[in-house]
Design an enzyme around this catalytic site. Structure first.
Site, mmCIF file in Angstrom:
data_model
loop_
_atom_site.group_PDB
_atom_site.id
_atom_site.type_symbol
_atom_site.label_atom_id
_atom_site.label_comp_id
_atom_site.label_asym_id
_atom_site.label_seq_id
_atom_site.Cartn_x
_atom_site.Cartn_y
_atom_site.Cartn_z
ATOM 1 N N ARG A 1 -0.156 14.701 12.648
ATOM 2 C CA ARG A 1 0.433 14.399 11.331
ATOM 3 C C ARG A 1 0.463 15.622 10.410
ATOM 4 N NH1 ARG A 1 -1.799 8.735 9.327
ATOM 5 N NH2 ARG A 1 0.131 8.755 8.133
ATOM 6 N N PRO A 2 1.150 16.679 10.826
ATOM 7 C CA PRO A 2 1.261 17.886 9.998
ATOM 8 C C PRO A 2 2.057 17.597 8.726
ATOM 9 C CG PRO A 2 2.752 18.010 11.847
ATOM 10 C CD PRO A 2 1.930 16.780 12.066
ATOM 11 N N ILE A 3 2.072 18.578 7.821
ATOM 12 C CA ILE A 3 2.877 18.413 6.588
ATOM 13 C C ILE A 3 3.862 19.571 6.449
ATOM 14 C CG2 ILE A 3 1.120 17.056 5.353
ATOM 15 C CD1 ILE A 3 0.470 19.676 3.780
ATOM 16 N N ARG B 1 -8.720 -0.447 4.278
ATOM 17 C CA ARG B 1 -7.834 0.566 3.698
ATOM 18 C C ARG B 1 -6.478 -0.035 3.379
ATOM 19 N NH1 ARG B 1 -7.850 6.240 6.626
ATOM 20 N NH2 ARG B 1 -6.332 6.421 4.958
ATOM 21 N N CYS C 1 -5.462 12.818 12.081
ATOM 22 C CA CYS C 1 -6.205 11.562 11.906
ATOM 23 C C CYS C 1 -6.189 10.883 13.263
ATOM 24 C CB CYS C 1 -5.574 10.704 10.818
ATOM 25 S SG CYS C 1 -4.124 9.846 11.380
ATOM 26 N N LYS D 1 0.844 -1.205 0.000
ATOM 27 C CA LYS D 1 0.000 0.000 0.000
ATOM 28 C C LYS D 1 0.878 1.253 0.000
ATOM 29 C CE LYS D 1 -1.788 1.613 3.986
ATOM 30 N NZ LYS D 1 -1.510 3.013 4.300
ATOM 31 N N ASN D 2 1.901 1.258 0.858
ATOM 32 C CA ASN D 2 2.696 2.477 1.038
ATOM 33 C C ASN D 2 3.753 2.667 -0.029
ATOM 34 O OD1 ASN D 2 1.062 3.047 3.145
ATOM 35 N ND2 ASN D 2 2.532 2.490 4.745
ATOM 36 N N ASP E 1 4.128 0.770 12.204
ATOM 37 C CA ASP E 1 2.959 0.092 11.629
ATOM 38 C C ASP E 1 2.833 -1.350 12.099
ATOM 39 O OD1 ASP E 1 3.114 1.741 8.372
ATOM 40 O OD2 ASP E 1 2.507 2.419 10.358
ATOM 41 N N GLN F 1 6.992 19.727 6.948
ATOM 42 C CA GLN F 1 8.263 19.382 6.281
ATOM 43 C C GLN F 1 8.089 19.300 4.770
ATOM 44 O OE1 GLN F 1 11.256 18.904 8.276
ATOM 45 N NE2 GLN F 1 9.780 19.981 9.572
ATOM 46 N N ARG G 1 -5.029 10.918 3.882
ATOM 47 C CA ARG G 1 -4.025 11.974 3.981
ATOM 48 C C ARG G 1 -2.923 11.795 2.941
ATOM 49 N NH1 ARG G 1 -2.346 13.508 7.938
ATOM 50 N NH2 ARG G 1 -0.193 13.805 7.375
HETATM 51 C C1 EPZ Z 1 3.951 7.027 6.352
HETATM 52 O O1 EPZ Z 1 3.106 8.026 6.865
HETATM 53 C C2 EPZ Z 1 3.078 5.796 6.188
HETATM 54 N N1 EPZ Z 1 2.019 6.078 5.216
HETATM 55 C C3 EPZ Z 1 2.467 5.412 7.542
HETATM 56 O O2 EPZ Z 1 1.723 4.226 7.361
HETATM 57 C C4 EPZ Z 1 3.621 5.132 8.514
HETATM 58 O O3 EPZ Z 1 3.093 4.841 9.786
HETATM 59 C C5 EPZ Z 1 4.523 6.369 8.601
HETATM 60 O O4 EPZ Z 1 4.996 6.719 7.284
HETATM 61 C C6 EPZ Z 1 5.735 6.138 9.485
HETATM 62 O O5 EPZ Z 1 6.468 5.056 9.007
HETATM 63 C C7 EPZ Z 1 2.335 6.085 3.886
HETATM 64 O O6 EPZ Z 1 3.467 5.847 3.495
HETATM 65 C C8 EPZ Z 1 1.212 6.375 2.946
HETATM 66 P P1 EPZ Z 1 5.723 10.449 8.505
HETATM 67 P P2 EPZ Z 1 3.628 9.557 6.910
HETATM 68 O O7 EPZ Z 1 5.583 11.683 7.716
HETATM 69 O O8 EPZ Z 1 4.547 9.807 5.779
HETATM 70 C C9 EPZ Z 1 5.743 13.801 11.819
HETATM 71 C C10 EPZ Z 1 -0.098 2.794 7.664
HETATM 72 O O9 EPZ Z 1 -0.574 2.260 8.671
HETATM 73 N N2 EPZ Z 1 5.732 14.754 10.698
HETATM 74 O O10 EPZ Z 1 6.921 9.586 8.335
HETATM 75 O O11 EPZ Z 1 2.440 10.426 7.066
HETATM 76 C C11 EPZ Z 1 4.455 13.020 11.927
HETATM 77 O O12 EPZ Z 1 3.495 13.747 12.662
HETATM 78 C C12 EPZ Z 1 0.321 4.247 7.681
HETATM 79 O O13 EPZ Z 1 0.115 2.202 6.564
HETATM 80 C C13 EPZ Z 1 5.806 16.118 10.954
HETATM 81 O O14 EPZ Z 1 5.859 16.546 12.105
HETATM 82 O O15 EPZ Z 1 4.457 9.540 8.262
HETATM 83 C C14 EPZ Z 1 4.891 11.752 12.621
HETATM 84 O O16 EPZ Z 1 4.917 11.990 14.025
HETATM 85 C C15 EPZ Z 1 -0.005 4.904 9.018
HETATM 86 N N3 EPZ Z 1 5.805 16.984 9.911
HETATM 87 C C16 EPZ Z 1 6.316 11.541 12.130
HETATM 88 O O17 EPZ Z 1 6.742 12.796 11.581
HETATM 89 C C17 EPZ Z 1 5.744 16.561 8.600
HETATM 90 O O18 EPZ Z 1 5.759 17.409 7.683
HETATM 91 C C18 EPZ Z 1 6.453 10.502 11.028
HETATM 92 O O19 EPZ Z 1 5.505 10.833 10.048
HETATM 93 C C19 EPZ Z 1 5.683 15.175 8.356
HETATM 94 C C20 EPZ Z 1 5.679 14.281 9.411
#
Ligand code: EPZ
Length: 419
Positions: A123-125, A397, A118, A22-23, A305, A127, A94
């Site tokens: 989960r801000p964006i 999902r 969520c 999926k990812n 995960d 970065q 998201r």
């Molecule tokens: C990806 O989510 C995966 N989803 C998630 O899988 C997975 O849990 C996660 O990476 C961590 O491995 C997909 O790839 C579609 P992150 P992502 O950005 O990219 C913080 C599942 O169950 N952060 O690595 O959204 C954030 O809040 C899903 O399949 C910021 O602060 O995760 C988190 O605490 C759930 N600012 C940490 O970083 C940002 O701009 C890691 O988030 C981005 C992230």
């Protein structure tokens, strides 16, 4: 709404085919926005999230056809792409934010609804946006949307505050068409990031270092469409590996890639399972379950995960396990539901203490997020009596036909309509 009904007690044995990841599928479908022409993906998992991403690409003007083999054709001639991902779609997934980088890189503009939080965290964006701004984009936030504009993105050095997976993927896709060199430091090292870089390079991008903490991208002027088969899902494979370990079963995870699962395999072995690479997959045999301490980390550390699934395994171990969830701030919503099945788990902040050895009994439980719902199905496999997992849309999902795959190795499980 559907529910999953499980009778506990079966020992799982046989083969489970592992679906595409999926990812990996989600960023790859977004990457198909970059080239003109038609790209084809094979081994596409049949998941709600993938259907949502396909729907978004159609809304943007791309023709998306097929299911396990998906073709994605760019709009041609008079048909102009739309450059907006609307709230009603982004709020359901998201990962829609992954269209931001490709659209700005190719068309100079994109407007995407902010994903909002969520169940598992804010989960801000920030970065993602910091990276695009560093490449010269103008970012404005209004009415819950982010507007990003750039005549032509230019290469930059971007140091991520944390190794964000989709943040890294968004920046990599944008940098592929930027002018000049981009260096991403503190990059995410997940196999899905490597897979995206591999596909972008097949399209003609010039990316090096994916899978390490420093990724270098030399921008090019345009990319070409490709054909590609998606890697297997290491989290689906890990989930079924835990099911085999919990039920003292013997299961071959067909197509699983052990090299993507080092931390998962190490922890399975530490908790008493026998794990071996065999017949193009991974064979997992259950043994006496031992307690273990787990801290979730970015890849190659133990994946967040898999936290909920290993918590259930820890419930069956004789002794105490400690889990620290270091990635998301609210990823213990499976705990109260497991408690209703008899588990003894104490949560304090990011730390969960599991006193294993309790007898789990079947109950009606509520799914809250994707991996939490998987852990409830796993618990139902070993709990005495019947467990009904409600709101399985969370499960759909990220798991393709989970009840069919588990039934295929002996689980007493079915999907039913919830009243
Ligand atoms: C990806 O989510 C995966 N989803 C998630 O899988 C997975 O849990 C996660 O990476 C961590 O491995 C997909 O790839 C579609 P992150 P992502 O950005 O990219 C913080 C599942 O169950 N952060 O690595 O959204 C954030 O809040 C899903 O399949 C910021 O602060 O995760 C988190 O605490 C759930 N600012 C940490 O970083 C940002 O701009 C890691 O988030 C981005 C992230």
């Amino acid at each position: 709404m559907d529910k999953i009904v499980v009778e506990g007690g079966a020992r799982l044995s046989g083969k489970i085919p592992i679906s595409g990841a999926k990812n990996a599928a989600l960023p790859l479908l977004a990457a198909a926005l970059l080239p003109s022409g038609t790209s084809t993906f094979k081994n596409v998992p049949q998941l709600a999230d993938v259907r949502t991403m396909a729907k978004l690409l159609r809304m943007l003007g791309w023709d998306v056809e097929g299911d396990s083999a998906l073709t994605i054709a760019a709009p041609t001639g008079k048909k102009k792409p739309k450059l907006e991902a609307p709230y009603e779609l982004v709020k359901t997934m998201r990962a829609s934010v992954l269209v931001l980088g490709p659209l700005v890189a190719r068309y100079g503009r994109a407007r995407v609804s902010l994903p909002g939080g969520c169940a598992i965290g804010a989960r801000p964006i920030d970065q993602h946006l910091k990276g695009l701004e560093a490449m010269g984009a103008k970012v404005t936030l209004d009415h819950g949307y982010v507007d990003v504009e750039a005549k032509r993105l230019r290469g930059a050095t971007i140091v991520l505050d944390m190794p964000t997976v989709t943040g890294c993927e968004n920046i990599m896709m944008a940098a592929a068409l930027a002018k000049g060199r981009t260096v991403i430091e503190n990059a995410a090292r997940e196999p899905e990031v490597e897979e995206l870089a591999l596909v972008l390079n097949k399209m003609g991008a010039k990316i090096q270092g994916a899978g390490t903490a420093i990724i270098t991208i030399e921008g090019v002027d345009e990319l070409a469409p490709i054909e590609h088969a998606i890697i297997p899902d290491r989290i689906e494979a890990g989930t079924f590996a835990v099911a085999a370990a919990m039920t003292k079963g013997d299961v071959l995870l067909e197509g699983a890639r052990p090299e993507h699962m080092d931390a998962i395999i190490a922890k399975l072995r530490a908790m008493g399972a026998t794990v071996s690479a065999e017949a193009g997959g991974l064979r997992v045999k259950g043994g006496d379950i031992k307690p273990a301490d787990i801290t979730t980390q970015p890849h190659p550390g133990f994946p967040t995960d898999m936290q909920a699934q290993f918590m259930v395994l820890a419930c069956l171990a004789k002794g105490q396990s400690v889990i620290k969830e270091m990635i998301f701030e609210n990823r213990y919503m499976h705990v109260p539901e497991l408690g209703r099945m008899g588990a003894d788990i104490q949560v304090s902040g990011r730390v969960a203490v599991i006193r294993g050895g309790q007898k789990l009994t079947g109950a009606n439980v509520m799914a809250t997020d994707l991996r939490a719902s998987a852990s409830l199905v796993l618990a139902g496999l070993v709990a005495g009596g019947k467990t009904e997992v409600l709101r399985v849309y969370h499960l759909d999902r990220g798991y393709e036909a989970i009840e069919k795959k588990l039934k295929g190795v002996g689980a007493k499980i079915k999907r039913a309509k919830d009243a």
